[in-house]
Design a protein around this motif. Structure first.
Motif, mmCIF file in Angstrom:
data_model
loop_
_atom_site.group_PDB
_atom_site.id
_atom_site.type_symbol
_atom_site.label_atom_id
_atom_site.label_comp_id
_atom_site.label_asym_id
_atom_site.label_seq_id
_atom_site.Cartn_x
_atom_site.Cartn_y
_atom_site.Cartn_z
ATOM 1 N N ALA A 164 -1.513 1.119 3.560
ATOM 2 C CA ALA A 164 -1.022 -0.313 3.713
ATOM 3 C C ALA A 164 -2.413 -1.273 4.004
ATOM 4 O O ALA A 164 -2.565 -2.356 3.684
ATOM 5 C CB ALA A 164 -0.015 -0.430 4.951
ATOM 6 N N VAL A 165 -3.237 -0.757 4.981
ATOM 7 C CA VAL A 165 -4.223 -1.630 5.387
ATOM 8 C C VAL A 165 -5.100 -1.769 3.977
ATOM 9 O O VAL A 165 -5.748 -2.810 3.838
ATOM 10 C CB VAL A 165 -5.211 -0.904 6.436
ATOM 11 C CG1 VAL A 165 -6.515 -1.466 6.691
ATOM 12 C CG2 VAL A 165 -4.507 -0.913 7.686
ATOM 13 N N GLU A 166 -5.443 -0.876 3.262
ATOM 14 C CA GLU A 166 -6.215 -0.959 1.883
ATOM 15 C C GLU A 166 -5.300 -2.171 1.205
ATOM 16 O O GLU A 166 -6.207 -2.996 0.609
ATOM 17 C CB GLU A 166 -6.268 0.250 1.185
ATOM 18 C CG GLU A 166 -6.991 1.383 1.889
ATOM 19 C CD GLU A 166 -8.295 1.237 1.946
ATOM 20 O OE1 GLU A 166 -9.044 0.290 1.168
ATOM 21 O OE2 GLU A 166 -8.952 1.512 3.006
ATOM 22 N N GLN A 167 -4.092 -1.987 0.852
ATOM 23 C CA GLN A 167 -3.414 -2.993 0.073
ATOM 24 C C GLN A 167 -3.546 -4.321 0.875
ATOM 25 O O GLN A 167 -3.791 -5.125 0.002
ATOM 26 C CB GLN A 167 -2.113 -2.819 -0.072
ATOM 27 C CG GLN A 167 -1.865 -1.165 -0.769
ATOM 28 C CD GLN A 167 -2.723 -1.048 -2.094
ATOM 29 O OE1 GLN A 167 -3.714 -1.541 -2.359
ATOM 30 N NE2 GLN A 167 -1.829 -0.328 -2.889
ATOM 31 N N ILE A 168 -3.489 -4.691 1.912
ATOM 32 C CA ILE A 168 -3.605 -5.736 2.477
ATOM 33 C C ILE A 168 -5.046 -6.295 2.380
ATOM 34 O O ILE A 168 -5.189 -7.479 2.283
ATOM 35 C CB ILE A 168 -3.013 -5.870 4.041
ATOM 36 C CG1 ILE A 168 -1.836 -5.615 3.967
ATOM 37 C CG2 ILE A 168 -3.469 -7.167 4.912
ATOM 38 C CD1 ILE A 168 -0.721 -6.699 3.499
ATOM 39 N N GLY A 169 -5.731 -5.615 2.517
ATOM 40 C CA GLY A 169 -7.300 -5.797 2.398
ATOM 41 C C GLY A 169 -7.430 -6.444 0.973
ATOM 42 O O GLY A 169 -8.103 -7.411 0.663
ATOM 43 N N ARG A 170 -6.894 -5.670 -0.165
ATOM 44 C CA ARG A 170 -7.133 -6.429 -1.429
ATOM 45 C C ARG A 170 -6.338 -7.715 -1.573
ATOM 46 O O ARG A 170 -7.047 -8.612 -2.265
ATOM 47 C CB ARG A 170 -6.332 -5.287 -2.486
ATOM 48 C CG ARG A 170 -7.012 -3.984 -2.583
ATOM 49 C CD ARG A 170 -6.348 -3.131 -3.520
ATOM 50 N NE ARG A 170 -5.970 -3.875 -4.581
ATOM 51 C CZ ARG A 170 -4.957 -3.205 -5.691
ATOM 52 N NH1 ARG A 170 -4.175 -2.125 -5.194
ATOM 53 N NH2 ARG A 170 -4.832 -3.879 -6.836
ATOM 54 N N GLN A 203 6.387 -0.340 3.179
ATOM 55 C CA GLN A 203 6.559 -1.195 2.122
ATOM 56 C C GLN A 203 5.208 -1.889 1.791
ATOM 57 O O GLN A 203 4.951 -1.717 0.887
ATOM 58 C CB GLN A 203 7.792 -2.073 2.155
ATOM 59 C CG GLN A 203 9.086 -1.578 2.159
ATOM 60 C CD GLN A 203 10.278 -2.559 2.162
ATOM 61 O OE1 GLN A 203 10.877 -2.661 3.108
ATOM 62 N NE2 GLN A 203 10.178 -3.413 1.082
ATOM 63 N N LEU A 204 4.552 -1.987 2.827
ATOM 64 C CA LEU A 204 3.073 -2.731 2.579
ATOM 65 C C LEU A 204 2.103 -1.527 1.754
ATOM 66 O O LEU A 204 1.465 -1.781 0.959
ATOM 67 C CB LEU A 204 2.516 -2.991 3.818
ATOM 68 C CG LEU A 204 3.062 -4.245 4.440
ATOM 69 C CD1 LEU A 204 2.392 -4.560 5.848
ATOM 70 C CD2 LEU A 204 3.377 -5.559 3.362
ATOM 71 N N ALA A 205 2.411 -0.186 2.309
ATOM 72 C CA ALA A 205 1.595 0.648 1.542
ATOM 73 C C ALA A 205 2.164 0.900 0.166
ATOM 74 O O ALA A 205 1.321 1.387 -0.626
ATOM 75 C CB ALA A 205 1.932 2.134 2.560
ATOM 76 N N ALA A 206 3.427 0.657 -0.330
ATOM 77 C CA ALA A 206 3.644 0.730 -1.535
ATOM 78 C C ALA A 206 3.309 -0.330 -2.579
ATOM 79 O O ALA A 206 3.665 -0.334 -3.776
ATOM 80 C CB ALA A 206 5.035 0.932 -1.426
#
Length: 532
Positions: A164-170, A203-206
């Motif tokens: 989730a952190v990786e995706q929010i970073g993107r 869901q953020l991780a997905a």
């Protein structure tokens, strides 16, 4: 006014995350502790130099792979000249003090393993999941307790936190590129804050590339982040699952009736009961109440009392709504504990109650389940048996280790770490396509490794220690037959656990690292738990 401000407690450390990328870190020593320091430094993208006459297997591997620079000799004073940080991991306390003094003269931060007063900083117990890092410090007072606290914190994280952190970073980077104006800073922060606070981490991780594109469009068009279409097409916030019901009664204390009561039952000295109870022998599985069978759930719901093994995990006990009596099982007193449970069971059955005998794993896989069936049969009670998932097969599976795999492992051998007399198991000669699972043996790991060596198992055979499988804090430590003892000495062990040896151990190791239950720091020949 001053009274409204917090008062410092003192006695703590200044917790920082040191940016070590491209910095030079010198590590003096070539053993397992040095290896753990090296791994931490490499994770931070530092340039690492090791000074030691000899290297342990892990450091030798890293030197051969050019991950570190190795100076094959003892420490020399000039070694510190180009260092931004110095770590000593040697057994010579006098030399560590001398090196620390050299560093302080040059204002180089230094850490000396196991000599607290020489350290400018501590190494903390860490959890790493992609960009998420969690560190726990006890200021070097209780490193092992720090490890336990860290595991509890990590196990409480939602599944997929790191992703989730990786995706929010993107997404954050895309938004900054699309709307870079300094005046938009507050808007960017507010929109992302609402998104992160509202949507479940799972869901953020997905999120995938399409989802991130959609979210970027939503930001540009100033749509409410709580109502946008996010991963899996969700448009509303799902409710969390209800908490498990609390225990209605705590474990009862023993009435102190000695084992001669059992003898009296066996001899027929006690009168037959006027009413007869019902006995169900239930396997509790591997620790997760969601992995109990439907039949096991029904048995627990219908029980008047549950007689539980001492190792039954708390989440399983938490779903039980009746009285729980826990075996008073201590090292060297297993037979006394068994007698205590037999006594209590006969008492409750004599009152006509429904008794569930709850055993860890599967009762018939090194669980003495057949012994209990025979005992109660001799006293006129036929046990209904409800099998459970056995850790011998399902424990490795939960931790990313298939015990069979086409072309790698076509057979499984399950052994107990000790027979009734405490002897080591009889291990057959090595077969390359066999997965060996040894239960109740981690405390005898050194003896088991020596035994496997004598039976032809090669030093580079993959080995894993699977701990507390199915529990929230389950962990896997991976190494080889030649290195597993040193790795476990460094990482510690959290019972119960089992040993898995064979080439199937590493079949899914890359995929397994994505699972929050598998601590990435323990995959390979290292562990973050060597520090504190």
């Amino acid at each position: 006014m001053a009274e409204t401000f917090r008062q410092p407690q003192g006695g703590g450390s200044l917790i920082v995350a040191w940016q070590a990328k491209a910095r030079s870190i010198l590590i003096v020593g070539g053993g397992p502790v040095a290896a753990s320091r090296v791994f931490n430094a490499l994770e931070a993208d530092a340039h690492v130099t090791v000074v030691a006459p000899e290297l342990c297997a892990e450091l030798a591997h890293r030197a051969a792979a050019k991950q570190i620079a190795w100076r094959e000799r003892r420490f020399e004073d000039a070694d510190v000249e180009a260092a931004d940080m110095v770590l000593t991991a040697i057994g010579d306390a006098h030399e560590s003090r001398r090196i620390a003094a050299l560093c302080r003269l040059r204002r180089i931060p230094v850490n000396a393993a196991d000599i607290n007063e020489l350290c400018d900083f501590w190494f903390m117990s860490t959890h790493r999941d992609h960009s998420v890092q969690i560190a726990v410090s006890t200021n070097s007072k209780a490193p092992r307790l720090a490890n336990r606290i860290r595991r509890q914190i990590a196990s409480a994280l939602p599944r997929g936190t790191g992703l989730a952190v990786e995706q929010i970073g993107r997404l954050r980077k895309r938004i900054r590129e699309a709307d870079p104006a300094p005046a938009s800073s507050k808007r960017r922060m507010t929109w992302l804050t609402q998104l992160c606070d509202y949507w479940p981490v799972e869901q953020l991780a997905a999120l995938d590339s399409d989802n991130i594109d959609s979210l970027l469009d939503a930001y540009v068009q100033n749509h409410d982040p709580q109502r946008v279409c996010i991963a899996n097409g969700a448009t509303s916030h799902p409710l969390p699952p209800p908490p498990p019901p609390p225990l209605s009664a705590s474990s009862a204390s023993s009435s102190g009736i000695p084992s001669p009561v059992l003898q009296a039952h066996a001899s027929g000295a006690l009168p037959a009961p006027a009413t007869r109870g019902r006995l169900v022998l239930v396997g509790a599985g591997v620790g997760d109440p969601e992995l109990l069978t439907v039949r096991a759930h029904r048995a627990l719901e219908s029980a008047d009392i549950v007689l539980a093994d001492k190792l039954i995990p708390e989440p399983v006990l938490a779903i039980i709504g009746c009285e729980i009596y826990t075996a008073r099982k201590f090292p060297g007193a297993a037979n006394e504990a068994q007698d205590d449970l037999f006594r209590r069971a006969l008492e409750e059955l004599g009152r006509g109650r429904c008794v569930v005998r709850l055993k860890q794993g599967d009762p018939f896989v090194y669980g003495r389940g057949a012994e209990e069936v025979l005992f109660f049969r001799a006293h006129g009670y036929e046990a209904e048996v409800v099998p459970g998932l056995t850790s011998a097969i399902n424990g490795p599976g939960l931790c990313g280790i298939p015990v069979t795999h086409r072309g790698v492992a076509d057979q499984v051998l399950v052994l107990s770490g000790a027979n009734r007399n405490g002897d080591l198991p009889a291990v057959p000669p090595f077969v390359a396509t066999r997965t060996l699972v040894i239960l109740m043996a981690v405390k005898r790991l050194g003896q088991i490794v020596a035994l496997l060596g004598r039976t032809g198992h090669p030093p580079d055979l993959p080995v894993a220690i699977v701990e507390r499988a199915g529990c929230a804090d389950q962990r896997t430590v991976r190494a080889t037959l030649a290195t597993i003892v040193a790795v476990v000495e460094c990482a510690g062990h959290n019972a119960p656990g089992l040993i898995v040896a064979g080439h199937a151990v590493n079949v899914l190791s890359d995929a397994a690292i994505q699972d929050r239950y598998l601590d990435p720091s323990s995959l390979g020949l290292h562990s973050a738990e060597c520090s504190g």
